[in-house]
Design a protein around this motif. Structure first.
Motif, mmCIF file in Angstrom:
data_model
loop_
_atom_site.group_PDB
_atom_site.id
_atom_site.type_symbol
_atom_site.label_atom_id
_atom_site.label_comp_id
_atom_site.label_asym_id
_atom_site.label_seq_id
_atom_site.Cartn_x
_atom_site.Cartn_y
_atom_site.Cartn_z
ATOM 1 N N ASP A 1 0.826 -1.211 0.000
ATOM 2 C CA ASP A 1 0.000 0.000 0.000
ATOM 3 C C ASP A 1 0.857 1.256 0.000
ATOM 4 O OD1 ASP A 1 0.882 -0.792 2.584
ATOM 5 O OD2 ASP A 1 -0.429 0.724 3.467
ATOM 6 N N ASP A 2 2.074 1.170 0.549
ATOM 7 C CA ASP A 2 2.961 2.333 0.581
ATOM 8 C C ASP A 2 4.420 1.870 0.692
ATOM 9 O OD1 ASP A 2 4.092 4.800 0.748
ATOM 10 O OD2 ASP A 2 3.431 5.224 2.804
ATOM 11 N N PRO A 3 4.960 1.335 -0.403
ATOM 12 C CA PRO A 3 6.316 0.766 -0.324
ATOM 13 C C PRO A 3 7.389 1.802 0.022
ATOM 14 C CG PRO A 3 5.508 0.782 -2.597
ATOM 15 C CD PRO A 3 4.353 1.158 -1.730
ATOM 16 N N TYR A 4 7.059 3.082 -0.103
ATOM 17 C CA TYR A 4 8.080 4.112 0.174
ATOM 18 C C TYR A 4 7.876 4.761 1.550
ATOM 19 C CZ TYR A 4 8.979 3.502 -4.789
ATOM 20 O OH TYR A 4 9.281 2.960 -6.022
ATOM 21 N N HIS A 5 7.209 4.058 2.449
ATOM 22 C CA HIS A 5 6.895 4.673 3.749
ATOM 23 C C HIS A 5 8.141 4.928 4.588
ATOM 24 C CE1 HIS A 5 7.283 1.050 6.453
ATOM 25 N NE2 HIS A 5 7.283 0.468 5.263
ATOM 26 N N LEU A 6 9.261 4.276 4.244
ATOM 27 C CA LEU A 6 10.476 4.478 5.054
ATOM 28 C C LEU A 6 11.342 5.636 4.533
ATOM 29 C CD1 LEU A 6 11.500 0.709 5.466
ATOM 30 C CD2 LEU A 6 10.382 2.165 7.168
ATOM 31 N N LEU A 7 10.914 6.240 3.414
ATOM 32 C CA LEU A 7 11.752 7.284 2.792
ATOM 33 C C LEU A 7 12.037 8.452 3.732
ATOM 34 C CD1 LEU A 7 10.643 7.957 -0.900
ATOM 35 C CD2 LEU A 7 12.977 7.758 -0.031
ATOM 36 N N GLY A 8 11.050 8.780 4.553
ATOM 37 C CA GLY A 8 11.208 9.979 5.375
ATOM 38 C C GLY A 8 11.817 9.718 6.733
ATOM 39 N N VAL A 9 12.195 8.476 7.039
ATOM 40 C CA VAL A 9 12.676 8.173 8.400
ATOM 41 C C VAL A 9 13.936 8.963 8.739
ATOM 42 C CG1 VAL A 9 13.642 6.368 9.873
ATOM 43 C CG2 VAL A 9 11.641 5.872 8.471
ATOM 44 N N PHE A 10 14.863 9.001 7.794
ATOM 45 C CA PHE A 10 16.122 9.703 8.060
ATOM 46 C C PHE A 10 16.172 11.010 7.268
ATOM 47 C CE2 PHE A 10 17.193 5.148 8.426
ATOM 48 C CZ PHE A 10 17.583 5.131 9.753
ATOM 49 N N PRO A 11 16.471 12.119 7.935
ATOM 50 C CA PRO A 11 16.692 13.348 7.168
ATOM 51 C C PRO A 11 17.950 13.197 6.299
ATOM 52 C CG PRO A 11 17.219 13.671 9.488
ATOM 53 C CD PRO A 11 16.647 12.296 9.362
ATOM 54 N N GLU A 12 18.095 14.080 5.305
ATOM 55 C CA GLU A 12 19.142 13.902 4.310
ATOM 56 C C GLU A 12 20.537 13.710 4.901
ATOM 57 O OE1 GLU A 12 19.218 16.446 0.998
ATOM 58 O OE2 GLU A 12 20.975 15.435 0.204
ATOM 59 N N ARG A 13 20.903 14.550 5.852
ATOM 60 C CA ARG A 13 22.289 14.448 6.335
ATOM 61 C C ARG A 13 22.527 13.113 7.046
ATOM 62 N NH1 ARG A 13 23.512 17.868 11.724
ATOM 63 N NH2 ARG A 13 21.563 17.479 12.798
ATOM 64 N N ASN A 14 21.457 12.539 7.615
ATOM 65 C CA ASN A 14 21.622 11.238 8.248
ATOM 66 C C ASN A 14 21.672 10.118 7.212
ATOM 67 O OD1 ASN A 14 21.681 12.552 10.615
ATOM 68 N ND2 ASN A 14 19.784 11.696 11.454
ATOM 69 N N PHE A 15 20.802 10.241 6.209
ATOM 70 C CA PHE A 15 20.850 9.201 5.185
ATOM 71 C C PHE A 15 22.176 9.239 4.433
ATOM 72 C CE2 PHE A 15 19.745 6.523 1.651
ATOM 73 C CZ PHE A 15 18.983 5.557 2.272
ATOM 74 N N ASP A 16 22.760 10.439 4.328
ATOM 75 C CA ASP A 16 24.084 10.553 3.691
ATOM 76 C C ASP A 16 25.110 9.668 4.399
ATOM 77 O OD1 ASP A 16 23.257 12.213 1.744
ATOM 78 O OD2 ASP A 16 24.082 14.053 2.613
ATOM 79 N N GLN A 17 24.965 9.536 5.699
ATOM 80 C CA GLN A 17 25.909 8.680 6.448
ATOM 81 C C GLN A 17 25.779 7.223 6.002
ATOM 82 O OE1 GLN A 17 26.764 9.124 10.596
ATOM 83 N NE2 GLN A 17 25.036 10.525 10.812
ATOM 84 N N ILE A 18 24.534 6.836 5.726
ATOM 85 C CA ILE A 18 24.313 5.459 5.265
ATOM 86 C C ILE A 18 24.866 5.290 3.855
ATOM 87 C CG2 ILE A 18 22.535 3.759 4.696
ATOM 88 C CD1 ILE A 18 20.793 5.082 6.886
#
Lengths: 267, 304
Positions: free
Chosen positions: A157-174
Motif C-alpha cells: 500500500d505504501d512501499p516508500y513509507h520508510l523514505l522519510g525516516v532519516f533526514p538527508e544528512r543522516n541518510f548521507d551517512q548510510i
C-alpha cells in the motif's frame, strides 16, 4: 523490460557543466534537451528511452518542482521535495540498479534533461552534484538510490513509507557506507523500521553514526547481510538500544552478554 | 576459492575439512549446466544468475569443534555483493537438520541487481543466538566457516547494442525477426546510434540470441544469417551516405568510425579506388553486392 537512459560521456558532461555555470537562471529554463550528440546507451539490457519518454519524465519532475515553488527559491521544503522526487524517480524511471549505478546516465539527466531543476535544487552546484562523480551526492541519483534502498515491498500500500525516516544528512551517512552496510537494502530497511522516533536529549546524527560503526564492526564476524528479516531486526534493535543506553562502546562481536568472561570482554 | 585469510576470530570456528562443498554449477537442470566459469561474457542483466552447489557436513561434529552445545542451531547462508551497483544481499538461508548431512543449495539472484563483478560467499553460521561462553560463538549469524567465489559478468569487450521488443506493439512488421536501427549522424557515438531490435514474439530468433554462447545447429544458422544481414545493412547505410568516405576523419567510437572499420574488414578486396568500385557494384548490380557480402561474412559457413 527495464529502460535504458542516454549516457553522457565525461568529456561532454564537463563541457556541458562549464556552459551551465556561465548561464543565468532565466537562460536555464530553455537550455534543456532530450538528446545530446555525444550520448550513448548500454549495449544490452533494456529498451532505450525515447525522446517522448524523456519529455514525460522531464514534465513530471518539473511539475513536482513547481509544487514546491520552482522556479522561486526552494526554501524550507527541501526535505519534502527530496522525498517526493525520490518516490517519483523510482516509480517512473523504470531503472534497474545496475543501470542506476552508471554515472554517465545521471550526468545526462542532470545536465541535458533537467539542468534548470538541478540548479534550482542546488544553486551554483559543485561538480559532483551534477556530473555524478559520486552518485551518493548527485542531485537526482542519490534520491533514486534512497528510494531503492528503503523500498519496503512488504507494504504494497505504501512501499516508500520508510523514505522519510532519516533526514538527508543522516541518510548521507548510510550512503557513504555503500561498500558495506549502505549496500544492503535489507539492513537499511531493518534500521529504518527499528529507528526510534524520539531522540530527545540525544543527538540523532551522532547516534546513527555510532550504530553504523557498531554494525560494521560486528559485520566482520557476523553474517548480518545474510540473516532473515526477523533475527536481523532483533540484532539491529539491540544495537540501537546499546547505543542509546551507552553500552555499545564496550561490546564487540564475540563478547558476552551476561558478564565479563573472555579476553574480549571489557565490562 | 578464497577464504578469509588469517583473521583472528574471537571464537572457535569449524575446520575446513569438516565442510565438503562442491564447486558451484550454473543453469542447473538445463542442457547448459556446467561448473561456473570465472567470467560470463554473454551475460546481461535481463538474465538471472541461477547457481547450485552441494554441501556435505556433519552438524554434530561442527558443533563440537566450535565448542557449541548439541542443540545449537546452524544454517548455511549464501550472500552476494556486486560491483558496480555495490548492492549486497542474501541468496539462500538453509537451516541444518540433525537427520541430514547432505544439502543442495540453490541460488537465484535477479540479474537486474547484478552486473560487473559478483562475489558469492557461502557461510556456515549460528542460526539463533546462544548462551555466551568463553571463545565460543553466540551471536546469531556468527561466521563459523566460509568460502567465496568471484564471477565477472560481461567481459571488457563492447557488446553489440541489442534489445528485445514485441514488434506487434511497434510500427515494424510483426512477423519480422529483427530490425537494425541506425542513426542519421555519422559523428554521433556509435553506442547511441546503433541498435539491433530483436522481435520478442519471434521464437526462433529469440532462442538463437538467448543461446548465442552455446548455440545448437539451428541457432548457428540463424545467428549467421543475422550477422550477415546486419553487416550488409550497415555497409549499405555507409555507401548511400554521400558524407561517408574512407578519407573522412571521424572521432573514435563514432558511427562513422565504426562504419569505416566494417568497410575495411569486409570490403577490402574492392577498395583499390576507395569506395568508387563498391559503390558502383551496389548501384548497378544489387544482387551481386548482396552475394559479395554473403561471402565476406562467411554466411552459413559453419553449417557446410
Amino acid at each position: 523490460m527495464s529502460t535504458l537512459y542516454p549516457r553522457l560521456p565525461m568529456r561532454a558532461a564537463r563541457e556541458r557543466f562549464k556552459d551551465l555555470r556561465e548561464r543565468s537562471a532565466t537562460d536555464m529554463s530553455r537550455w534543456y534537451d532530450t538528446t545530446h550528440l555525444a550520448q550513448y546507451f548500454a549495449p544490452t539490457g533494456g529498451t532505450r528511452a525515447t525522446q517522448e519518454r524523456l519529455s514525460v519524465l522531464r514534465f513530471q519532475v518539473v511539475e513536482t518542482a513547481k509544487a514546491h515553488g520552482f522556479p522561486s527559491p526552494l526554501g524550507r521544503s527541501v526535505h519534502d521535495f527530496d522525498t517526493a522526487l525520490a518516490r517519483e524517480l523510482h516509480t517512473n524511471m523504470d531503472l534497474v540498479p545496475v543501470e542506476a549505478a552508471e554515472r554517465p546516465m545521471w550526468a545526462f539527466v542532470a545536465l541535458v534533461l533537467l539542468p534548470d531543476v538541478a540548479v534550482w535544487r542546488f544553486p551554483d552546484p559543485p561538480d559532483d552534484r551534477v556530473l555524478a562523480t559520486d552518485i551518493t551526492r548527485h542531485v537526482f541519483g542519490r534520491l533514486w538510490w534512497r528510494a531503492e534502498l528503503t523500498r519496503d515491498m512488504a507494504r504494497l500500500d505504501d512501499p516508500y513509507h520508510l523514505l522519510g525516516v532519516f533526514p538527508e544528512r543522516n541518510f548521507d551517512q548510510i550512503l557513504a557506507r555503500r561498500r558495506s552496510i549502505g549496500g544492503s537494502p535489507e539492513l537499511i530497511r531493518a534500521l529504518a523500521k527499528e529507528w526510534p522516533k524520539d531522540w530527545t536529549g540525544i543527538d540523532e546524527t551522532d547516534a546513527l553514526r555510532d550504530v553504523l560503526k557498531h554494525l560494521m564492526r560486528r559485520g566482520a564476524f557476523q553474517d548480518l547481510y545474510g540473516l532473515p528479516e526477523a533475527p536481523l531486526r532483533l540484532e539491529v534493535a539491540r544495537t540501537i538500544s546499546d547505543v542509546r543506553h551507552g553500552g555499545a562502546h564496550s561490546r564487540r562481536a564475540g563478547d558476552l552478554d551476561d558478564g565479563p568472561v573472555g579476553r574480549h570482554a571489557r565490562r | 576459492m578464497a577464504g578469509r585469510g588469517n583473521r583472528a576470530w574471537p571464537y572457535r570456528r569449524v575446520r575446513g575439512d569438516l565442510v565438503k562443498a562442491s564447486p558451484w554449477t550454473i543453469d542447473p537442470d538445463t542442457d547448459g549446466e556446467r561448473e561456473v566459469p570465472d567470467s560470463l561474457p554473454d551475460w546481461d542483466y535481463q538474465t538471472d544468475l541461477r547457481l547450485r552447489r552441494r554441501i556435505s557436513l556433519d552438524s554434530a561434529a561442527c558443533r563440537e569443534v566450535a565448542g557449541l552445545p548439541p542443540d545449537a542451531s546452524l544454517a548455511i547462508s549464501v550472500r552476494w555483493n556486486a560491483l558496480p551497483s555495490l548492492l549486497r544481499g542474501s541468496a539462500a538461508w538453509l537451516p541444518l537438520r540433525d537427520d541430514s548431512q547432505e544439502y543442495l543449495v540453490d541460488v537465484e539472484i535477479e540479474g537486474e541487481r547484478l552486473g560487473g563483478i559478483v562475489n558469492l560467499e557461502t557461510m556456515l553460521v549460528l542460526a539463533a543466538p546462544d548462551k555466551p561462553r568463553p571463545a565460543v560463538a553466540h551471536l546469531v549469524g556468527s561466521n563459523l566457516w566460509n568460502d567465496q567465489i568471484e564471477i565477472r559478468l560481461q567481459g571488457n569487450a563492447p557488446l553489440f547494442p541489442i534489445a528485445q521488443v514485441p514488434f506487434s506493439e511497434s510500427s515494424l512488421p510483426y512477423k519480422a525477426a529483427w530490425f537494425l536501427e541506425l542513426g542519421a549522424d555519422l559523428n554521433a557515438t556509435a553506442l547511441g546510434a546503433i541498435q539491433l531490435l530483436v522481435n520478442q514474439e519471434h521464437p526462433t530468433i529469440v532462442a538463437a540470441v538467448g543461446r548465442a554462447s552455446s548455440p545448437n545447429d539451428v541457432d548457428r544458422a540463424v545467428l549467421s544469417a543475422l550477422r550477415s544481414d546486419v553487416v550488409r545493412t550497415m555497409l549499405e547505410r555507409a555507401l548511400e551516405d554521400e558524407a561517408f568516405d574512407m578519407t573522412e576523419v571521424f572521432e573514435k567510437d563514432t558511427l562513422g568510425a565504426v562504419l569505416q572499420g566494417l568497410m575495411r574488414t569486409y570490403m577490402s578486396s574492392y577498395m583499390d579506388d576507395g569506395l568508387l568500385e563498391i559503390r558502383r557494384i551496389r548501384a548497378s548490380d544489387p544482387p551481386m553486392f548482396a552475394t559479395i557480402v554473403q561471402a565476406a561474412t562467411d554466411l552459413l559457413a559453419d553449417e557446410r
